[in-house]
Design an enzyme around this catalytic site. Structure first.
Site, mmCIF file in Angstrom:
data_model
loop_
_atom_site.group_PDB
_atom_site.id
_atom_site.type_symbol
_atom_site.label_atom_id
_atom_site.label_comp_id
_atom_site.label_asym_id
_atom_site.label_seq_id
_atom_site.Cartn_x
_atom_site.Cartn_y
_atom_site.Cartn_z
ATOM 1 N N ASP A 1 0.812 -1.212 0.000
ATOM 2 C CA ASP A 1 0.000 0.000 0.000
ATOM 3 C C ASP A 1 0.855 1.276 0.000
ATOM 4 O O ASP A 1 1.777 1.413 0.806
ATOM 5 C CB ASP A 1 -0.887 -0.011 1.255
ATOM 6 C CG ASP A 1 -2.120 0.849 1.106
ATOM 7 O OD1 ASP A 1 -2.286 1.494 0.064
ATOM 8 O OD2 ASP A 1 -2.938 0.872 2.046
ATOM 9 N N ASP A 2 0.521 2.200 -0.896
ATOM 10 C CA ASP A 2 1.183 3.511 -0.970
ATOM 11 C C ASP A 2 2.680 3.403 -1.240
ATOM 12 O O ASP A 2 3.452 4.276 -0.831
ATOM 13 C CB ASP A 2 0.971 4.304 0.335
ATOM 14 C CG ASP A 2 -0.405 4.946 0.414
ATOM 15 O OD1 ASP A 2 -1.240 4.675 -0.464
ATOM 16 O OD2 ASP A 2 -0.653 5.708 1.364
ATOM 17 N N CYS B 1 -6.687 4.630 -3.630
ATOM 18 C CA CYS B 1 -6.548 3.219 -3.280
ATOM 19 C C CYS B 1 -7.658 2.329 -3.835
ATOM 20 O O CYS B 1 -7.405 1.386 -4.576
ATOM 21 C CB CYS B 1 -6.498 3.096 -1.757
ATOM 22 S SG CYS B 1 -6.176 1.440 -1.171
ATOM 23 N N HIS C 1 -9.717 -2.796 -1.250
ATOM 24 C CA HIS C 1 -9.521 -1.759 -0.240
ATOM 25 C C HIS C 1 -9.741 -2.264 1.171
ATOM 26 O O HIS C 1 -9.057 -1.851 2.111
ATOM 27 C CB HIS C 1 -10.439 -0.556 -0.499
ATOM 28 C CG HIS C 1 -10.129 0.616 0.382
ATOM 29 N ND1 HIS C 1 -10.703 0.804 1.613
ATOM 30 C CD2 HIS C 1 -9.245 1.642 0.224
ATOM 31 C CE1 HIS C 1 -10.224 1.892 2.170
ATOM 32 N NE2 HIS C 1 -9.339 2.426 1.348
ATOM 33 N N ASP D 1 -0.377 -0.046 -5.276
ATOM 34 C CA ASP D 1 -1.625 0.474 -5.850
ATOM 35 C C ASP D 1 -1.439 1.842 -6.501
ATOM 36 O O ASP D 1 -2.181 2.207 -7.408
ATOM 37 C CB ASP D 1 -2.757 0.516 -4.813
ATOM 38 C CG ASP D 1 -2.367 1.184 -3.509
ATOM 39 O OD1 ASP D 1 -1.190 1.550 -3.333
ATOM 40 O OD2 ASP D 1 -3.251 1.319 -2.638
ATOM 41 N N HIS D 2 -0.448 2.600 -6.069
ATOM 42 C CA HIS D 2 -0.136 3.911 -6.660
ATOM 43 C C HIS D 2 1.104 4.440 -5.972
ATOM 44 O O HIS D 2 1.650 3.797 -5.062
ATOM 45 C CB HIS D 2 -1.297 4.909 -6.506
ATOM 46 C CG HIS D 2 -1.917 4.888 -5.143
ATOM 47 N ND1 HIS D 2 -1.240 5.299 -4.010
ATOM 48 C CD2 HIS D 2 -3.135 4.467 -4.723
ATOM 49 C CE1 HIS D 2 -2.026 5.137 -2.966
ATOM 50 N NE2 HIS D 2 -3.178 4.625 -3.359
#
Length: 328
Positions: free
Chosen positions: A20-21, A59, A114, A307-308
């Site tokens: 994540d992130d 997300c 998510h 995710d990004h």
């Protein structure tokens, strides 16, 4: 990142790992000083992608796009949480559904979609969805603030932006997920089932919370702000997320926007992101070790994805939510 030399007829297992992130702030992408031996080990043994972009830098939308294979605009799922997406898109064929229909045992845990708890995680479409209760903080003050936090009450806060306590890896959610993933791989090795297994880690997402040993890998005064503090001339400020509102949920944020942050806070955040990245790297390593220990590594394709991206003070902001390169 993909490893293992297999042919199409072998139908190898698939280990699908979400982080994540995570921007490519890793040693294997040439970032000096970052201690990420397990990310690097995976990159060294497989294919590293240098032109990978998300469909949308939030997300929920990004994850559903990856798992469902369609643009967020096509299925009109563009929010942070995409709650109840299955009700709105009942016929969307997800990756876990596809593997399940193809004869693979599908197992998922953590933050793949998510929701890590099964809510909106497509839980009915897995052979086994495992809920590992998340633990965000260790400090009792942060635990209490997090417990009483409500997004609908601006007077409440989630806790601190960072936490560095001398606790074991398994105190926090990602350590617990790594332990559970290793146990599941032990079981899959014994059963002989061909599998698609998705594991979702939450760090380095805010809050920047990791055991003290990972903070100790770095010296805070060595961190500096990036050079790209400006936004392009004529670029609309509202599209640059200059308030970095995600940080406002925490009690120790300063001022009204990141330009109000002290250098001490900036360095603490940079230090925290690095510490959390090294922590999740260690969690990944435990899963990779389980693959090796069980003899599954040679017949398993590993895909690792974020995710990004995430701004680390870039463009005088933090967090994601924009179309700048560091977010996408």
């Amino acid at each position: 990142v993909v490893v293992a030399q297999v042919t199409a007829t072998e139908k190898p297992n698939v280990l699908f790992v979400a982080v994540d992130d995570l921007r490519p702030e890793l040693s294997c992408y040439g970032v000096d000083g970052l201690q990420t031996p397990n990310f690097d080990r995976l990159a060294d043994s497989g294919m590293r992608f240098d032109r990978a972009y998300c469909q949308q830098a939030v997300c929920g939308a990004s994850r559903l796009s990856i798992m469902g294979g369609l643009y967020p605009t096509s299925i009109r799922e563009q929010s942070y949480h995409v709650r109840d997406w299955r009700k709105r898109n009942p016929n969307l064929l997800t990756m876990n559904q596809h593997f399940r229909r193809s004869g693979f045992k599908t197992v998922g845990l953590g933050k793949v979609y998510h929701s890590p708890g099964g809510f909106d995680a497509d839980a009915q479409q897995w052979d086994q969805w495992v809920f590992v209760r998340p633990t965000v903080y260790a400090d009792p003050r942060n635990v209490e603030m997090s417990r009483t936090f409500s997004v609908h009450d601006p007077e409440t806060k989630r806790g601190a932006l960072t936490e560095a306590l001398d606790v074991p890896d398994d105190h926090y959610a990602d350590g617990k997920r790594a332990t559970k993933a290793a146990q599941l791989l032990d079981g899959l090795a014994k059963s002989g089932d061909r599998f698609f297994m998705a594991v979702g880690f939450s760090k380095p997402h805010l809050p920047f919370v990791a055991p003290k040993q990972y903070w100790d890998l770095y010296e805070r005064d060595k961190f500096t702000m990036p050079a790209n503090l400006d936004i392009p001339s004529g670029y609309p400020e509202y599209a640059a997320n200059l308030t970095a509102w995600e940080l406002d949920f925490y009690h120790d944020v300063e001022g009204n926007r990141p330009t109000d942050f002290s250098m001490e806070l900036n360095r603490r955040l940079l230090h925290g992101y690095a510490a959390c990245t090294s922590y999740v790297d260690a969690c990944l390593g435990r899963v990779l070790d389980a693959l090796d220990r069980t003899g599954l590594a040679d017949r398993t394709i590993i895909v690792l994805w974020g995710d990004h991206g995430w701004k680390l003070g870039d463009h005088s902001s933090w967090s994601k939510h924009t179309n700048f390169e560091c977010d996408t």
